[in-house]
Design a protein around this motif. Structure first.
Motif, PDB file in Angstrom:
ATOM      1  N   ILE A  90      36.633  32.940  -7.432  1.00 44.10           N
ATOM      2  CA  ILE A  90      36.973  31.907  -6.451  1.00 44.10           C
ATOM      3  C   ILE A  90      37.455  32.597  -5.184  1.00 44.10           C
ATOM      4  O   ILE A  90      38.563  33.121  -5.139  1.00 44.10           O
ATOM      5  CB  ILE A  90      38.057  30.953  -6.996  1.00 44.10           C
ATOM      6  N   ASN A  91      36.611  32.618  -4.167  1.00 48.07           N
ATOM      7  CA  ASN A  91      36.933  33.344  -2.938  1.00 48.07           C
ATOM      8  C   ASN A  91      37.199  32.394  -1.776  1.00 48.07           C
ATOM      9  O   ASN A  91      36.869  32.678  -0.639  1.00 48.07           O
ATOM     10  CB  ASN A  91      35.809  34.323  -2.588  1.00 48.07           C
ATOM     11  N   TRP A  92      37.790  31.232  -2.083  1.00 53.05           N
ATOM     12  CA  TRP A  92      38.120  30.261  -1.047  1.00 53.05           C
ATOM     13  C   TRP A  92      39.482  29.652  -1.354  1.00 53.05           C
ATOM     14  O   TRP A  92      39.968  29.691  -2.484  1.00 53.05           O
ATOM     15  CB  TRP A  92      37.059  29.157  -0.961  1.00 53.05           C
ATOM     16  N   GLY A  93      40.105  29.114  -0.317  1.00 49.01           N
ATOM     17  CA  GLY A  93      41.384  28.436  -0.469  1.00 49.01           C
ATOM     18  C   GLY A  93      41.234  26.959  -0.160  1.00 49.01           C
ATOM     19  O   GLY A  93      40.254  26.530   0.455  1.00 49.01           O
ATOM     20  N   GLN A  94      42.208  26.171  -0.587  1.00 50.36           N
ATOM     21  CA  GLN A  94      42.182  24.731  -0.340  1.00 50.36           C
ATOM     22  C   GLN A  94      43.515  24.305   0.263  1.00 50.36           C
ATOM     23  O   GLN A  94      44.571  24.810  -0.118  1.00 50.36           O
ATOM     24  CB  GLN A  94      41.938  23.963  -1.642  1.00 50.36           C
ATOM     25  N   CYS A  95      43.462  23.380   1.233  1.00 49.43           N
ATOM     26  CA  CYS A  95      44.669  22.892   1.889  1.00 49.43           C
ATOM     27  C   CYS A  95      44.836  21.396   1.639  1.00 49.43           C
ATOM     28  O   CYS A  95      43.871  20.629   1.767  1.00 49.43           O
ATOM     29  CB  CYS A  95      44.606  23.157   3.393  1.00 49.43           C
ATOM     30  N   GLU A  96      46.043  21.004   1.298  1.00 47.24           N
ATOM     31  CA  GLU A  96      46.365  19.593   1.040  1.00 47.24           C
ATOM     32  C   GLU A  96      47.462  19.159   2.003  1.00 47.24           C
ATOM     33  O   GLU A  96      48.504  19.819   2.109  1.00 47.24           O
ATOM     34  CB  GLU A  96      46.823  19.410  -0.405  1.00 47.24           C
ATOM     35  N   ASN A  97      47.248  18.050   2.691  1.00 48.73           N
ATOM     36  CA  ASN A  97      48.182  17.566   3.702  1.00 48.73           C
ATOM     37  C   ASN A  97      49.031  16.417   3.164  1.00 48.73           C
ATOM     38  O   ASN A  97      48.539  15.332   2.897  1.00 48.73           O
ATOM     39  CB  ASN A  97      47.410  17.106   4.940  1.00 48.73           C
ATOM     40  N   GLN A  98      50.340  16.665   3.034  1.00 43.61           N
ATOM     41  CA  GLN A  98      51.278  15.628   2.614  1.00 43.61           C
ATOM     42  C   GLN A  98      52.425  15.534   3.622  1.00 43.61           C
ATOM     43  O   GLN A  98      53.556  15.236   3.268  1.00 43.61           O
ATOM     44  CB  GLN A  98      51.830  15.928   1.217  1.00 43.61           C
TER      45      GLN A  98
ATOM     46  N   GLY B   1      47.385  12.905   3.569  1.00 44.54           N
ATOM     47  CA  GLY B   1      46.918  12.471   2.256  1.00 44.54           C
ATOM     48  C   GLY B   1      45.565  13.019   1.855  1.00 44.54           C
ATOM     49  O   GLY B   1      45.063  12.689   0.779  1.00 44.54           O
ATOM     50  N   GLN B   2      44.965  13.890   2.688  1.00 43.53           N
ATOM     51  CA  GLN B   2      43.646  14.442   2.397  1.00 43.53           C
ATOM     52  C   GLN B   2      43.743  15.913   1.970  1.00 43.53           C
ATOM     53  O   GLN B   2      44.684  16.623   2.335  1.00 43.53           O
ATOM     54  CB  GLN B   2      42.740  14.343   3.617  1.00 43.53           C
ATOM     55  N   SER B   3      42.752  16.344   1.197  1.00 41.53           N
ATOM     56  CA  SER B   3      42.618  17.751   0.800  1.00 41.53           C
ATOM     57  C   SER B   3      41.266  18.263   1.276  1.00 41.53           C
ATOM     58  O   SER B   3      40.282  17.516   1.268  1.00 41.53           O
ATOM     59  CB  SER B   3      42.698  17.908  -0.723  1.00 41.53           C
ATOM     60  N   THR B   4      41.215  19.518   1.674  1.00 43.35           N
ATOM     61  CA  THR B   4      39.935  20.077   2.094  1.00 43.35           C
ATOM     62  C   THR B   4      38.997  20.199   0.897  1.00 43.35           C
ATOM     63  O   THR B   4      39.425  20.310  -0.249  1.00 43.35           O
ATOM     64  CB  THR B   4      40.119  21.455   2.753  1.00 43.35           C
ATOM     65  N   GLN B   5      37.738  20.199   1.178  1.00 40.60           N
ATOM     66  CA  GLN B   5      36.691  20.154   0.150  1.00 40.60           C
ATOM     67  C   GLN B   5      36.650  21.429  -0.683  1.00 40.60           C
ATOM     68  O   GLN B   5      36.878  22.526  -0.185  1.00 40.60           O
ATOM     69  CB  GLN B   5      35.337  19.940   0.836  1.00 40.60           C
ATOM     70  N   ASN B   6      36.334  21.257  -1.972  1.00 39.97           N
ATOM     71  CA  ASN B   6      36.121  22.416  -2.846  1.00 39.97           C
ATOM     72  C   ASN B   6      35.005  23.292  -2.288  1.00 39.97           C
ATOM     73  O   ASN B   6      33.999  22.789  -1.781  1.00 39.97           O
ATOM     74  CB  ASN B   6      35.743  21.968  -4.255  1.00 39.97           C
TER      75      ASN B   6
ATOM     76  N   THR C 202      49.779  23.310  -0.426  1.00 36.34           N
ATOM     77  CA  THR C 202      50.282  21.960  -0.216  1.00 36.34           C
ATOM     78  C   THR C 202      51.312  22.010   0.908  1.00 36.34           C
ATOM     79  O   THR C 202      52.279  22.757   0.831  1.00 36.34           O
ATOM     80  CB  THR C 202      50.925  21.391  -1.494  1.00 36.34           C
ATOM     81  N   ILE C 203      51.085  21.220   1.945  1.00 31.84           N
ATOM     82  CA  ILE C 203      51.944  21.214   3.128  1.00 31.84           C
ATOM     83  C   ILE C 203      52.701  19.903   3.167  1.00 31.84           C
ATOM     84  O   ILE C 203      52.097  18.828   3.192  1.00 31.84           O
ATOM     85  CB  ILE C 203      51.099  21.389   4.411  1.00 31.84           C
ATOM     86  N   LYS C 204      54.038  19.970   3.174  1.00 35.74           N
ATOM     87  CA  LYS C 204      54.879  18.775   3.155  1.00 35.74           C
ATOM     88  C   LYS C 204      55.894  18.819   4.293  1.00 35.74           C
ATOM     89  O   LYS C 204      56.146  19.864   4.880  1.00 35.74           O
ATOM     90  CB  LYS C 204      55.624  18.659   1.822  1.00 35.74           C
ATOM     91  N   THR C 205      56.487  17.674   4.563  1.00 34.38           N
ATOM     92  CA  THR C 205      57.587  17.574   5.518  1.00 34.38           C
ATOM     93  C   THR C 205      58.865  17.237   4.767  1.00 34.38           C
ATOM     94  O   THR C 205      58.906  16.257   4.011  1.00 34.38           O
ATOM     95  CB  THR C 205      57.320  16.477   6.568  1.00 34.38           C
ATOM     96  N   ASN C 206      59.907  18.050   4.949  1.00 35.28           N
ATOM     97  CA  ASN C 206      61.184  17.795   4.308  1.00 35.28           C
ATOM     98  C   ASN C 206      61.799  16.533   4.922  1.00 35.28           C
ATOM     99  O   ASN C 206      61.997  16.468   6.133  1.00 35.28           O
ATOM    100  CB  ASN C 206      62.121  18.990   4.509  1.00 35.28           C
TER     101      ASN C 206
END
Length: 218
Positions: free
Chosen positions: A82-90, A122-127, A169-173
């Motif tokens: 697996i040579n890719w990363g995934q980003c999730e926006n929260q 609320g979205q995540s980048t594609q696999n 996973t990116i969140k706001t405190n």
């Protein structure tokens, strides 16, 4: 007749080896991946600290173990190709993420090694689409990259780079509005350190952008 059968068997074995060989040659050389080297190094340091019961300021043994677990999964992902990363926006806002478009993979004339895309809340980048990290707006604060999780402010534009094989996973405190992430070995980078487009803009401007990052379908 027996000779012809023997020759036929030898020919079949030869053809099988001839066609199977490329599959071995194409296996990813994960040990030479810079991200794999960094993940392995960080994992070794934390594991040694745990065994020696070395105290890290502001970090509990449970938090150290959590970081070790995350790194072990990153290492395994890279070892399995697996040579890719995934980003999730929260975060509750639109964020700017970095990655390559399919038609940009082999573009030698591109000014930057990746592009800047916008990911809705609320979205995540594609696999299989490699998210390299995200941009930190000039009016945002960052937490959780220092051992004790103290809030960081920057006087120049920065981006957060993540290793391949990880899900960010990116969140706001909710208490202090600082940006929090779950990747212990993420890297803070400046424009003079990577060939990325790192602007100097606020969160308000990013919120006006139309989301265009490739996303996972629910």
């Amino acid at each position: 007749m027996k000779i012809w059968k023997s020759l036929l068997i030898v020919l079949m074995i030869f053809l099988n080896l001839a066609f199977a060989q490329p599959s071995f040659a194409d296996r990813p050389k994960f040990s030479k991946n810079p991200d794999y080297v960094e993940v392995t190094k960080a994992l070794k340091q934390l594991t040694q600290a745990k065994k020696a019961k070395t105290q890290i300021a502001g970090v509990t043994p449970e938090e150290i173990q959590k970081k070790i677990d995350e790194l072990e999964f990153q290492k395994y992902a890279l070892e399995t190709g697996i040579n890719w990363g995934q980003c999730e926006n929260q975060t509750g806002n639109t964020i700017a993420v970095y990655g390559k478009a399919a038609n940009e993979e082999e573009d030698d004339d591109a000014a930057y090694e990746n592009g800047l895309y916008f990911l809705a809340d609320g979205q995540s980048t594609q696999n299989n689409w490699d998210c390299d990290g995200f941009y930190l707006p000039n009016d945002a604060q960052l937490a959780a990259l220092t051992p004790n999780g103290e809030i960081q402010e920057f006087t120049e534009p920065v981006a957060i780079k993540i290793p391949d094989g990880s899900k960010l996973t990116i969140k706001t405190n909710p208490e202090n509005a600082a940006i929090e992430i779950n990747i212990p070995n993420a890297e803070i980078v400046k424009a003079n350190e990577v060939n990325w487009f790192i602007p100097n803009v606020s969160q308000a401007l990013i919120d006006t952008r139309v989301p265009n990052a490739p996303i996972e379908k629910s």
